[in-house]
Each structure stands twice: as C-alpha cells, then as structure tokens.
Design a protein around this motif. Sequence first.
Motif, mmCIF file in Angstrom:
data_model
loop_
_atom_site.group_PDB
_atom_site.id
_atom_site.type_symbol
_atom_site.label_atom_id
_atom_site.label_comp_id
_atom_site.label_asym_id
_atom_site.label_seq_id
_atom_site.Cartn_x
_atom_site.Cartn_y
_atom_site.Cartn_z
ATOM 1 N N ASP A 1 0.783 -1.377 0.073
ATOM 2 C CA ASP A 1 -0.183 0.064 -0.203
ATOM 3 C C ASP A 1 0.678 1.274 0.186
ATOM 4 O OD1 ASP A 1 -2.328 -1.266 -0.212
ATOM 5 O OD2 ASP A 1 -2.903 -0.841 1.796
ATOM 6 N N HIS A 2 1.912 1.132 0.871
ATOM 7 C CA HIS A 2 2.628 2.576 1.013
ATOM 8 C C HIS A 2 3.358 2.877 -0.497
ATOM 9 C CE1 HIS A 2 5.100 5.473 2.716
ATOM 10 N NE2 HIS A 2 6.094 4.872 2.370
ATOM 11 N N SER A 3 3.826 2.024 -1.215
ATOM 12 C CA SER A 3 4.659 2.122 -2.338
ATOM 13 C C SER A 3 3.496 2.846 -3.513
ATOM 14 C CB SER A 3 5.270 0.970 -2.891
ATOM 15 O OG SER A 3 4.701 -0.182 -2.956
ATOM 16 N N PHE A 4 2.360 1.997 -3.308
ATOM 17 C CA PHE A 4 1.041 2.327 -4.371
ATOM 18 C C PHE A 4 0.629 3.521 -4.002
ATOM 19 C CE2 PHE A 4 -3.269 2.543 -5.101
ATOM 20 C CZ PHE A 4 -3.192 2.392 -6.763
ATOM 21 N N GLN A 5 0.590 4.060 -2.486
ATOM 22 C CA GLN A 5 0.085 5.483 -2.447
ATOM 23 C C GLN A 5 1.160 6.471 -2.636
ATOM 24 O OE1 GLN A 5 -1.435 5.702 1.764
ATOM 25 N NE2 GLN A 5 -0.608 7.726 1.804
ATOM 26 N N LYS A 6 2.399 6.152 -2.799
ATOM 27 C CA LYS A 6 3.383 7.109 -2.999
ATOM 28 C C LYS A 6 3.306 7.327 -4.719
ATOM 29 C CE LYS A 6 8.348 7.913 -2.833
ATOM 30 N NZ LYS A 6 9.560 7.386 -2.414
ATOM 31 N N ARG A 7 3.183 6.307 -5.442
ATOM 32 C CA ARG A 7 2.963 6.584 -6.961
ATOM 33 C C ARG A 7 1.880 7.138 -7.405
ATOM 34 N NH1 ARG A 7 4.092 0.779 -8.989
ATOM 35 N NH2 ARG A 7 3.454 1.506 -11.102
ATOM 36 N N LEU A 8 0.650 7.068 -6.542
ATOM 37 C CA LEU A 8 -0.492 7.554 -6.746
ATOM 38 C C LEU A 8 -0.269 9.091 -6.602
ATOM 39 C CD1 LEU A 8 -3.541 6.832 -7.515
ATOM 40 C CD2 LEU A 8 -4.064 6.935 -5.012
ATOM 41 N N ALA A 9 0.104 9.524 -5.499
ATOM 42 C CA ALA A 9 0.371 10.710 -5.160
ATOM 43 C C ALA A 9 1.340 11.526 -6.360
ATOM 44 C CB ALA A 9 1.039 10.965 -3.779
ATOM 45 N N GLU A 10 2.251 10.977 -6.547
ATOM 46 C CA GLU A 10 3.176 11.352 -7.721
ATOM 47 C C GLU A 10 2.614 11.720 -8.991
ATOM 48 O OE1 GLU A 10 6.267 8.686 -7.741
ATOM 49 O OE2 GLU A 10 7.430 9.453 -5.794
ATOM 50 N N THR A 11 1.630 10.767 -9.173
ATOM 51 C CA THR A 11 0.732 10.812 -10.553
ATOM 52 C C THR A 11 -0.280 11.820 -10.590
ATOM 53 O OG1 THR A 11 1.194 8.303 -11.046
ATOM 54 C CG2 THR A 11 -0.436 9.660 -12.215
#
Length: 458
Positions: free
Chosen positions: A7-17
């Motif tokens: 979740d943490h890495s997915f949330q980070k990528r989502l925020a960057e996008t």
Amino acid sequence: WGGFRNDHSFQKRLAETLKPKTLSSFRIIVGGMYGSSTWREDVEAIGPQIVQRRNCDVPEEKDVEFSDDVAKRMAVDEATNLAASTNIIAAVICGVKDKVDCIAVDVLEKSAKVAKVVPIWTCPDLSEDDEDPARLVKMFECESRTVSALRNATSDDKRFDMVVLDGSTPYVMGQIMNSILNVPRYRVDFLHEFNLFLTWSNKPRTENWQRNFLERYRKDVLHDPITRVEFKIKVGEETMEMGLVSCGDLAIFHNVNILEKKINKRLKREGKVAEIEVINLTGGLFPYNFNYEPKEFLQSDYDSAPGDKQFAEQQPLGREVIFQFELEEEIDIAEMPNWEGITHIVQAALSILKYSATRFDTYTDVGDGCLLLSEFKEGNLVLVWDGRRHIDINLFLFDDEKELADSFASKFILFAENKLKVALRDDFPRGLGRVVNFKSDLEYKGFDSLPERKPYVE
C-alpha cells in the motif's frame, strides 16, 4: 491474499501521478483467500510479528557461588548510568572492613559520574547467630552508628543519589539498613528525591534476602514513579541476580533496556559466554490526587473553526460499503456456491437494481476462491471469495443513499437462497476535501432538525 503490504509504495506512486493538495488513506481488514501462492510471504508480513526474544526455558540452575568479579564490576559500572545525577554521591554498604573486598567501592571510585563514595562497613561485632542473647543489642548499636555515618555524610543540599549493597554485605547488615529506611524521616534526610538502589546476590537460589530488601524499600516508597528490576546474569554455569530500585525515573523501561544491552555487549567484548536478562520488573501505585478539582469544558471553549471549515468545504461524491458475507452456521460448507454460482448471484443482484455492467472480469487463478471485478455507470464492485465460507464485497455507488446499499445486500442474500448472512458491514462517504459525511448529513441544522433519531447502522 495480503498484497496490502504494498500500500505504501502504491500510495506514493498515486500521489506522484495525481499530485493532490491533500492525500489521506485508511485500511479495512477483511477476509483473505485460501490457497494463495503468496501465503507464506503474507504470514511473515501481515499482522503483529511475534518474535521470541527471550529464553523461556527454565533450566535447573546449580547453587554455586558466582565468582566472576569482572562481570560484577561491569554490571555495577553500567548501572551507575541509571542514576539521575552526573555528580553522584553514593553510599556503599560493605562487609566487615579488612576481611572482605568491597567491589562496589572500588568500581564507583573509578567512575567519572561519581563525585563521592561513602563506604559503610559492617560492624565487626555483629552476630549471625539468632540464639545469641546479645544479638539485638549489638544490632541496635550498629544501627545507631550507621545512622550517624549516613548523617555525617549528608546535608540539606547533599543527599545520596545512589545506595549500593555490595555482594559482601551480610544478611544482618541488610536487616539494619531495612530498619533505617523504614523510617520516613531518614529517607527524606539521607536520600535524594531521584535515587537508585543497587544490590546483587552471588547465590540467588539460597541467598535471596537482597531481593526482599529491595521489595520492602519499593513498598515503603509505594507510589510511582518507582520501579524494582531484577536481572539474571549467567556466566558459564554460575548465576548472579542483580536487583535495583529506581525512584523518579520516568523513562525507566527504556533505560533498563539500554542497560541490559550494554552489559551484554561488554561481557561479549571480554570474550565471555554470558547471558543477561530482565526477569522481573515491578512498579508502584498510581499517585492519587486527593485535592483534584476537575474543570468542566463547554463546547464554546473549543475552537470549532477548522471543523466548520472542513464540514462546509467537503464534497461527498458517493458511498463505499464493505460487506462481509458468511455462510449461515447451520449450513454445510458443501452448499456454498462455487465461483460460477457467485458470479451469477452478483449479476442477478446488479441486474435487478438496473445496473448494466460495462466491465465484468472474474479471476480464479489467485487461490482456492475467486476475484470478481465489475464496473457500471452507477459505480463499481470488487468481490473476493476465500474459497470456503467467506465473501468480501467492496461496493461503491455514486448515489450515496443508504437504501441502495441495503437493497443490494438483501438481493445478494436472496439470490444466494438465504444461505449467506451479513457478518459485518462498514459504510464510508467518498468525495473531495477529506470528506467525512454523506450528502444527507450536510442538511444537519441542529439536533431538532433530525427527522428520526435512530442509530445510523443497526
């Protein structure tokens, strides 16, 4: 089936996008899936990690005297770090002068943290024989001399930060010190408010009066912050028990943990096969405040502006519901619908609600159960069947009326021939501005404006 560790890495990528102004998230723990190919990794990564860091076996210990003076010196030296002062005034209770070596005096005199060491030697005429008719008189005289020695070494602004009962101290001297400390006036006159008591037993199986001495002192002080700690130090076949009582240390748990690690590290550095472990830790009573006068706060005492601003700016866009369905207890697992049956049930429930699916995918290669994804104009649905008796459904609808979600749940159970029940349900508003309310909640104009006062979720 626990990929939420990503979740943490997915949330980070989502925020960057998406680059949102604010980003918040939450996690709901629901069922998994039997037979997942990653279940071994999931077990290691999910939930509390229970690691056995202590030796819970209780071996039969030999009643031999602990003779490793190096280990004793290390333990005493490191224990001084628990004292509150950096210029420690220490009293050391020793055996009979010129007859025994008082290790604690030697260690403390060499310590950079200790400013003054006051050795209190055992009175040479004391008798350990309980049958000695003059024993009590000699103990009284020794106690008077000990009190005088302690008084002469202290003053109003200089009290003992640390008291050590050396391993050479006999039991009768421990009795005398207990008698002195049992007097509240002596504790105030001789001891600093933040003080440390330290002692050790070279034969803990048969010589345990030191432990009782510290426990009596803890009970004399009684109220927190006070903590008694027992350490077991084992070198080869020999065992020593070191005990301490710390008064006033609010970070005692952290400091004891550090002390244990430091002694362990120093013993290993000396090449010794040694173990040190905290075996007991006891605190005091909570200090009751008899004069406590609580203050009652009104709603107007709080700043409601941030909450009012968030309430006004949030934009509810829909409702998300997490349903957890389970097979009725009296129904055999053999009657649980298979993945094809579950697919038909979902399609029927969506159809009767007039939801036309634009996407409907089923995956059966994850584990014993199945994963089902459906998208429709009014929202979307994700279903996970664990392959046994449990089904999780994540339903999102743009229309956040509760009745629609209720209708879906009832239709799903109906088409499952009433074999399933809702074991758990969680409803969440979805939208913008850290939304926490449904659209109907925004019409709230005070308690009297509520049309019906029933629990929101039964």
